[in-house]
Write an enzyme that holds these catalytic residues in place. Sequence first.
Site, PDB file in Angstrom:
ATOM      1  CD  GLU A 109      -4.492   3.232 -11.298  1.00  0.00           C
ATOM      2  OE1 GLU A 109      -5.328   4.015 -10.790  1.00  0.00           O
ATOM      3  OE2 GLU A 109      -4.560   2.002 -11.172  1.00  0.00           O
TER       4      GLU A 109
ATOM      5  CG  HIS B  91       0.805   4.901  -6.257  1.00  0.00           C
ATOM      6  ND1 HIS B  91       0.765   3.595  -6.678  1.00  0.00           N
ATOM      7  CD2 HIS B  91      -0.453   5.199  -5.901  1.00  0.00           C
ATOM      8  CE1 HIS B  91      -0.462   3.131  -6.580  1.00  0.00           C
ATOM      9  NE2 HIS B  91      -1.240   4.088  -6.111  1.00  0.00           N
TER      10      HIS B  91
ATOM     11  CE1 TYR C  10      -1.980   6.503  -3.265  1.00  0.00           C
ATOM     12  CE2 TYR C  10      -0.559   4.912  -2.199  1.00  0.00           C
ATOM     13  CZ  TYR C  10      -1.773   5.237  -2.775  1.00  0.00           C
ATOM     14  OH  TYR C  10      -2.768   4.299  -2.864  1.00  0.00           O
TER      15      TYR C  10
ATOM     16  CD  GLU D  29      -2.835  -0.400  -8.181  1.00  0.00           C
ATOM     17  OE1 GLU D  29      -1.931   0.459  -8.075  1.00  0.00           O
ATOM     18  OE2 GLU D  29      -4.049  -0.142  -8.059  1.00  0.00           O
TER      19      GLU D  29
ATOM     20  CD  GLU E 174      -8.428  -0.433   0.941  1.00  0.00           C
ATOM     21  OE1 GLU E 174      -9.193   0.517   0.714  1.00  0.00           O
ATOM     22  OE2 GLU E 174      -7.237  -0.440   0.568  1.00  0.00           O
TER      23      GLU E 174
ATOM     24  CD1 TRP F  47      -4.873  -2.112  -3.700  1.00  0.00           C
ATOM     25  CD2 TRP F  47      -2.834  -1.326  -4.221  1.00  0.00           C
ATOM     26  NE1 TRP F  47      -4.721  -0.916  -3.054  1.00  0.00           N
ATOM     27  CE2 TRP F  47      -3.475  -0.412  -3.355  1.00  0.00           C
ATOM     28  CE3 TRP F  47      -1.530  -1.054  -4.666  1.00  0.00           C
ATOM     29  CZ2 TRP F  47      -2.861   0.768  -2.923  1.00  0.00           C
ATOM     30  CZ3 TRP F  47      -0.929   0.122  -4.246  1.00  0.00           C
ATOM     31  CH2 TRP F  47      -1.604   1.023  -3.391  1.00  0.00           C
TER      32      TRP F  47
ATOM     33  CE1 TYR G 246      -7.717  -2.926  -7.109  1.00  0.00           C
ATOM     34  CE2 TYR G 246      -6.961  -1.732  -9.046  1.00  0.00           C
ATOM     35  CZ  TYR G 246      -6.768  -2.142  -7.747  1.00  0.00           C
ATOM     36  OH  TYR G 246      -5.629  -1.780  -7.064  1.00  0.00           O
TER      37      TYR G 246
ATOM     38  CG  HIS H 297      -2.070   0.819   1.251  1.00  0.00           C
ATOM     39  ND1 HIS H 297      -1.943   2.170   1.441  1.00  0.00           N
ATOM     40  CD2 HIS H 297      -3.402   0.582   1.093  1.00  0.00           C
ATOM     41  CE1 HIS H 297      -3.156   2.734   1.395  1.00  0.00           C
ATOM     42  NE2 HIS H 297      -4.061   1.786   1.179  1.00  0.00           N
TER      43      HIS H 297
HETATM   44  C1  IDC Z   1      -6.384   2.970  -2.801  1.00  0.00           C
HETATM   45  C2  IDC Z   1      -6.231   2.266  -1.485  1.00  0.00           C
HETATM   46  C3  IDC Z   1      -6.995   3.025  -0.410  1.00  0.00           C
HETATM   47  C4  IDC Z   1      -6.489   4.461  -0.356  1.00  0.00           C
HETATM   48  C5  IDC Z   1      -6.545   5.095  -1.732  1.00  0.00           C
HETATM   49  C6  IDC Z   1      -5.789   6.418  -1.655  1.00  0.00           C
HETATM   50  O1  IDC Z   1      -6.691   0.940  -1.597  1.00  0.00           O
HETATM   51  O2  IDC Z   1      -6.805   2.408   0.850  1.00  0.00           O
HETATM   52  O3  IDC Z   1      -7.283   5.185   0.538  1.00  0.00           O
HETATM   53  O4  IDC Z   1      -5.925   4.295  -2.702  1.00  0.00           O
HETATM   54  O5  IDC Z   1      -6.192   7.298  -2.547  1.00  0.00           O
HETATM   55  C7  IDC Z   1      -5.839   2.217  -7.817  1.00  0.00           C
HETATM   56  C8  IDC Z   1      -4.701   2.970  -7.275  1.00  0.00           C
HETATM   57  C9  IDC Z   1      -4.490   2.685  -5.804  1.00  0.00           C
HETATM   58  C10 IDC Z   1      -5.813   2.522  -5.087  1.00  0.00           C
HETATM   59  C11 IDC Z   1      -6.511   1.301  -5.658  1.00  0.00           C
HETATM   60  C12 IDC Z   1      -7.852   0.994  -5.013  1.00  0.00           C
HETATM   61  O6  IDC Z   1      -3.518   2.777  -7.986  1.00  0.00           O
HETATM   62  O7  IDC Z   1      -3.762   3.741  -5.247  1.00  0.00           O
HETATM   63  O8  IDC Z   1      -5.557   2.301  -3.732  1.00  0.00           O
HETATM   64  N1  IDC Z   1      -6.700   1.487  -7.093  1.00  0.00           N
HETATM   65  O9  IDC Z   1      -8.723   2.067  -5.190  1.00  0.00           O
HETATM   66  N2  IDC Z   1      -6.208   2.167  -9.072  1.00  0.00           N
HETATM   67  C13 IDC Z   1      -7.329   1.427  -9.169  1.00  0.00           C
HETATM   68  C14 IDC Z   1      -7.651   0.985  -7.916  1.00  0.00           C
END
Ligand code: IDC
Length: 329
Positions: free
Chosen positions: A168, A130, A89, A256, A297, A290, A230, A58
């Site tokens: 992204e 990130h 990040y 991811e 979550e 991820w 996802y 994370h």
């Molecule tokens: C999400 C984390 C969440 C956090 C958020 C921050 O799961 O806990 O609060 O980011 O902004 C992505 C991103 C990834 C995301 C993840 C799920 O690269 O940072 O993490 N996700 O939303 N892209 C698609 C999904």
Amino acid sequence: MKRKIRTYVIICLLAVLSVTALECMPIQAAKLPSLKVKGTQLVNEKGKTVRLKGVSTHGLSWYPEYVNQKAFTDMKKNWKINAVRLALYTSEYNGYCTGDAANRKALEQRIDKGVKYATKAGLYVIIDWHILSDGNPRTYEKEAVAFFKKMASKYKKHTNVIYEICNEPNGGTSWTDIKAYAKKVVKAIRSKDKKAVILIGTPNWSQDVDIAAQDPIKGYKNLMYTLHFYAGTHGEYLRQKAQAALDQGLPLFVSEFGISDASGNGALNPTEGSRWMKFLKRNKISGIGWSLSNKAESSALIKSSSKKISGWKNKDLTPWGKWLVKQFR
Ligand code: IDC
């Protein structure tokens, strides 16, 4: 008798000294084979296809505790992964570009540890810039160029380090913008490291790989383009985009993915997830799940009730964690 004791003492001393010497030795650059890109695939020095399989942390500001030697070594041994991704990040919560100098230093130290632990564990390691709410990678382009120059200069001898230059891009950022950014960052990395594999984000949360495929970056070797999915949200239509990109010869890397919805939460969709796994396997695409955290979550691999930061048993894993580990094995 006395002589025997003396010999014994000397042997013990030598043993202690050599163990100490080993521990004090600097971590050697990875013995892992260096990777390159051939066609749409990642291959080793002998040209044999390599698929990286692993997990992403994370955010390094949120869950630094999971970056530890035992965790990495355990995951390699018990989960059979061969790669980890370190998610740095740029903007959210003590982000690299929004926090102060002390925060930046702390984050760099975490990357340093992550690379060191991965190297010792025999894992490939992805340094992930990130971007997320900052949408367009050009927002922090100057910072990215400086960061990657520093990283590439530090890790140029590490055959296991991979650079992911923008997680992204989103918010309508065009491929033209991403490409302009990527050219600068790739140039910065290549000024220090001629060979490392570099992963490039694609428009629309790293989904529009078909658009990147129409106009890829020229003049450099070992570039790949990222596809994120996802399974709770993304299905066949995204696989078709990926297929279109592959058909055009674009090397893809799934840096991811999850089987929750795109928010990182909500119900899991293992059925769609299995379709994705087949797709990756068929096309020999690498995949990184991820996230290595115990956040409450559904995209977290560790149950929020488990406080362990290594040595997880099956009962410490969330349903997603169990599913993913089964895929690796
Ligand atoms: C999400 C984390 C969440 C956090 C958020 C921050 O799961 O806990 O609060 O980011 O902004 C992505 C991103 C990834 C995301 C993840 C799920 O690269 O940072 O993490 N996700 O939303 N892209 C698609 C999904």
